[in-house]
Enzyme design. Structure first.
Site, short mmCIF file in Angstrom:
data_model
loop_
_atom_site.label_atom_id
_atom_site.label_comp_id
_atom_site.label_asym_id
_atom_site.label_seq_id
_atom_site.Cartn_x
_atom_site.Cartn_y
_atom_site.Cartn_z
CB CYS A 91 -0.97 -0.07 1.17
SG CYS A 91 -2.43 0.90 0.87
CG HIS A 108 -3.29 -2.98 4.18
ND1 HIS A 108 -2.39 -2.42 5.05
CD2 HIS A 108 -3.80 -1.95 3.47
CE1 HIS A 108 -2.35 -1.11 4.89
NE2 HIS A 108 -3.21 -0.80 3.94
CD GLU A 143 -0.63 -5.24 6.39
OE1 GLU A 143 -0.56 -5.79 5.28
OE2 GLU A 143 -0.94 -4.04 6.53
#
Ligand code: GLN
Length: 190
Positions: free
Chosen positions: A78, A174, A176
């Site tokens: 990002c 994202h 994560e």
């Protein structure tokens, strides 16, 4: 491996949790000497303009570039992808610091504002048959990829959201923020 996660601003702790779960050591990178012991670096999501300024303030911009030229793999998610991109659609504001290591053109806030954040299932050939559930938060897009850059994932309309160029990996979303660690594993194998 010892994986550095740039920890100046943004979603670094979530990357750290996944990397530890995968059995790796993690160094939160805030100072140039933190780069000495790491094998790879993740630049997390957050606010690319802020992270760029902090990279200069903490004297990390040039040392990270140097490590990159010495072949250290880097993954930008990002905002991190925006910092990795050589170019920004409509131009990078004058004097805005960035690493500019990867031959892609990123478009910031390509989907609108915070409220236009969304999730999508992506088919990523490199990750196998199971789609990857991707979380886009005020996300950028990859407008253009240079020669030698491989598009890894696109939205249904064909717009590119993940790419790889040698040791550099960029994702507009994202990884994560989900429990799916396949992108982390892909990066660790690069
Ligand atoms: N919109 C942010 C930027 O331009 C990126 C958002 C994110 O990292 N989730 O830097």
């Amino acid at each position: 491996m010892n994986i550095g996660v740039l920890a100046l601003q943004g979603a670094f702790i979530e990357h750290e949790h996944i990397l530890r779960r995968l059995g790796h050591e993690v160094t939160q990178v805030r100072l140039p000497q933190h780069l000495d012991t790491i094998d790879r670096l993740i630049i997390p999501g957050g606010e690319s303009t802020t992270i760029g300024k902090l990279l200069v303030a903490y004297k990390l911009l040039e040392p990270i570039r140097e490590r990159a030229l010495q072949e250290m793999p880097i993954w930008g998610t990002c905002a991190g992808m925006i910092l990795l991109a050589k170019d920004i659609a409509e131009g990078r504001p004058e004097g805005q610091p960035a690493l500019r290591l990867m031959d892609i053109t990123a478009r910031r806030n390509a989907f609108g504002r915070q409220l236009d954040s969304f999730e999508a299932d992506l088919n990523v050939a490199d990750l196998g048959d199971q789609p990857f559930h991707a979380v886009f938060i005020r996300a950028p897009l990859i407008d253009k990829v240079g020669v030698g850059v491989e598009a890894l994932a696109a939205l249904d309309d064909g717009r590119i959201v993940a790419a790889r160029q040698g040791r550099f990996l960029a994702t507009a979303f994202h990884p994560e923020l989900t429990n799916d660690s396949r992108f982390h594993e892909l990066f660790l194998e690069m």
